[in-house]
Write a protein that holds these residues in place. Structure first.
Motif, PDB file in Angstrom:
ATOM      1  N   GLY A  97       0.404   5.236  -5.019  1.00  0.00           N
ATOM      2  CA  GLY A  97      -0.739   4.354  -5.211  1.00  0.00           C
ATOM      3  C   GLY A  97      -1.288   4.451  -6.617  1.00  0.00           C
ATOM      4  N   THR A 152      -7.543  -6.164   4.803  1.00  0.00           N
ATOM      5  CA  THR A 152      -8.698  -5.303   4.558  1.00  0.00           C
ATOM      6  C   THR A 152      -9.613  -5.925   3.512  1.00  0.00           C
ATOM      7  N   VAL A 211      -2.245  -5.914   3.723  1.00  0.00           N
ATOM      8  CA  VAL A 211      -1.536  -4.638   3.580  1.00  0.00           C
ATOM      9  C   VAL A 211      -0.374  -4.615   4.566  1.00  0.00           C
ATOM     10  N   SER A 240      -1.739   6.096  -0.535  1.00  0.00           N
ATOM     11  CA  SER A 240      -0.976   6.100   0.716  1.00  0.00           C
ATOM     12  C   SER A 240      -0.212   7.418   0.749  1.00  0.00           C
ATOM     13  N   GLN A 293      -3.824   3.895   4.169  1.00  0.00           N
ATOM     14  CA  GLN A 293      -4.819   3.490   3.174  1.00  0.00           C
ATOM     15  C   GLN A 293      -5.932   4.507   3.089  1.00  0.00           C
ATOM     16  N   LEU A 345       0.921  -4.501  -0.994  1.00  0.00           N
ATOM     17  CA  LEU A 345      -0.400  -5.112  -1.038  1.00  0.00           C
ATOM     18  C   LEU A 345      -0.219  -6.531  -1.561  1.00  0.00           C
ATOM     19  N   TRP A 365      -6.378   3.406  -4.776  1.00  0.00           N
ATOM     20  CA  TRP A 365      -5.636   3.284  -3.518  1.00  0.00           C
ATOM     21  C   TRP A 365      -4.660   4.449  -3.396  1.00  0.00           C
TER      22      TRP A 365
END
Length: 316
Positions: free
Chosen positions: A180, A109, A214, A166, A157, A233, A164
């Motif tokens: 995150g 990403t 990711v 999740s 995401q 990540l 961030w």
């Protein structure tokens, strides 16, 4: 991949620019070429909620942002992976239905354009099993009933170059269980699994001015039930690892419903949007440790697109 078969006579009619291209999803034994289906509405059929553009170029999927700012928000694009696509028709029987139990889904990403108040998202929803057209006219569903229909949702995401998230969601659980970094309010904090020194522009582990990889894994226990969502990540040999290994909703394990949803197959969904009310995701929080202390007054800090590419599923 499991293909859901639903007895639906006719898909929902929509405006043009439904089929915007293809992306490849590599597996251990094959490469699946998937159609990218663009949504025409991101919420209801009100003019403000027409979805933004989505482009696909050289395998890079990029949801875009509308230029108009209304009430502090700019609406963006949303798209789904599917086995086939026809202009002006949405057909849930074609939506991808990935069974990711005991597998790892990996992609790259680029969120370097997404500042505070912007949300670039990749998530899984149970659209292939949804028989209700929804207020958006494309059979979209999620755990917050954005288009009037609820279903299981796994946010791999939600984020920008500062934060961030999740998050796991049963169909009725809009809040979910997450991990995150970033977000919060006057009396609560969002997840703090890492810091702005590790993740952010110039971060010492993930420098969000550059693309990064990711990976998400969905391991099961001895009974075959989902036991965690494990996130990684990675960039230039450095990584952040975190996840969700406990999830209770209404006194019961949230993993039970999500096990069934993943087994039936869930649809990868991509979106990009902004709001002056995104502090739940990137705000400073009660502890003041979140990355964005103030909400942006408009969406001017959101660049034109975020991007996703190099999709892989391993562990089959």
């Amino acid at each position: 991949m499991k293909t859901a078969v639903l007895a639906l006579a006719l898909g929902a009619r929509v405006a043009a620019d439904t089929c915007v291209g293809t992306v490849d999803v590599a597996t251990d034994s094959d490469v699946m070429t998937m159609q990218v289906v663009r949504s025409n509405h991101s919420k209801t059929t009100d003019t403000f909620y027409y979805a933004g553009p989505v482009t696909v170029e050289d395998g890079v999927l990029s949801p875009g942002m509308l230029e108009e700012v209304i009430s502090g928000s700019r609406n963006g694009g949303r798209a789904y992976l599917a086995s086939s696509c026809k202009e002006e028709i949405y057909d849930p029987t074609t939506y991808a239905a990935f069974d990711l139990l005991d597998k790892t889904f990996t992609y790259t990403t680029d969120m370097s354009n997404a500042d505070c108040g912007c949300n670039g998202a990749l998530y899984l929803v149970s659209m292939a099993q949804n028989k209700e057209e929804s207020e958006c006219g494309d059979y979209y569903c999620d755990a917050n009933s954005v288009c009037g229909v609820r279903c299981s949702e796994i946010d791999i995401q939600e984020g920008n170059k500062h934060s961030w998230h999740s998050t796991l969601h049963d169909a009725q659980d809009g809040a979910g269980a997450g991990a995150g970094y970033g977000g919060g309010g006057d009396e609560w904090n969002g997840p703090r699994d890492f810091t702005s020194e590790q993740y952010g522009p110039g971060g010492n582990t993930i420098d969000t001015t550059m693309p990064f990889q990711v990976s998400v894994s969905f391991p099961t226990d001895s009974s075959g039930q989902l036991s965690a969502m494990n996130m990684k990540l990675e960039q230039d040999g450095k990584s952040l690892e975190f996840g969700v290994d406990e999830y209770t909703y209404n006194g019961q394990s949230g993993f039970t419903e999500l096990t069934a949803s993943l087994s039936a197959g869930m649809t990868p969904t991509f979106s990009y949007w902004c709001s002056d009310d995104m502090l739940w995701m990137d705000g400073a929080g009660q502890d003041g440790l979140g990355p964005c202390p103030n909400a942006p007054e408009d969406g001017s800090k959101c660049g034109d697109t975020v991007s996703f590419y190099d999709f892989k599923i391993t562990g089959e």
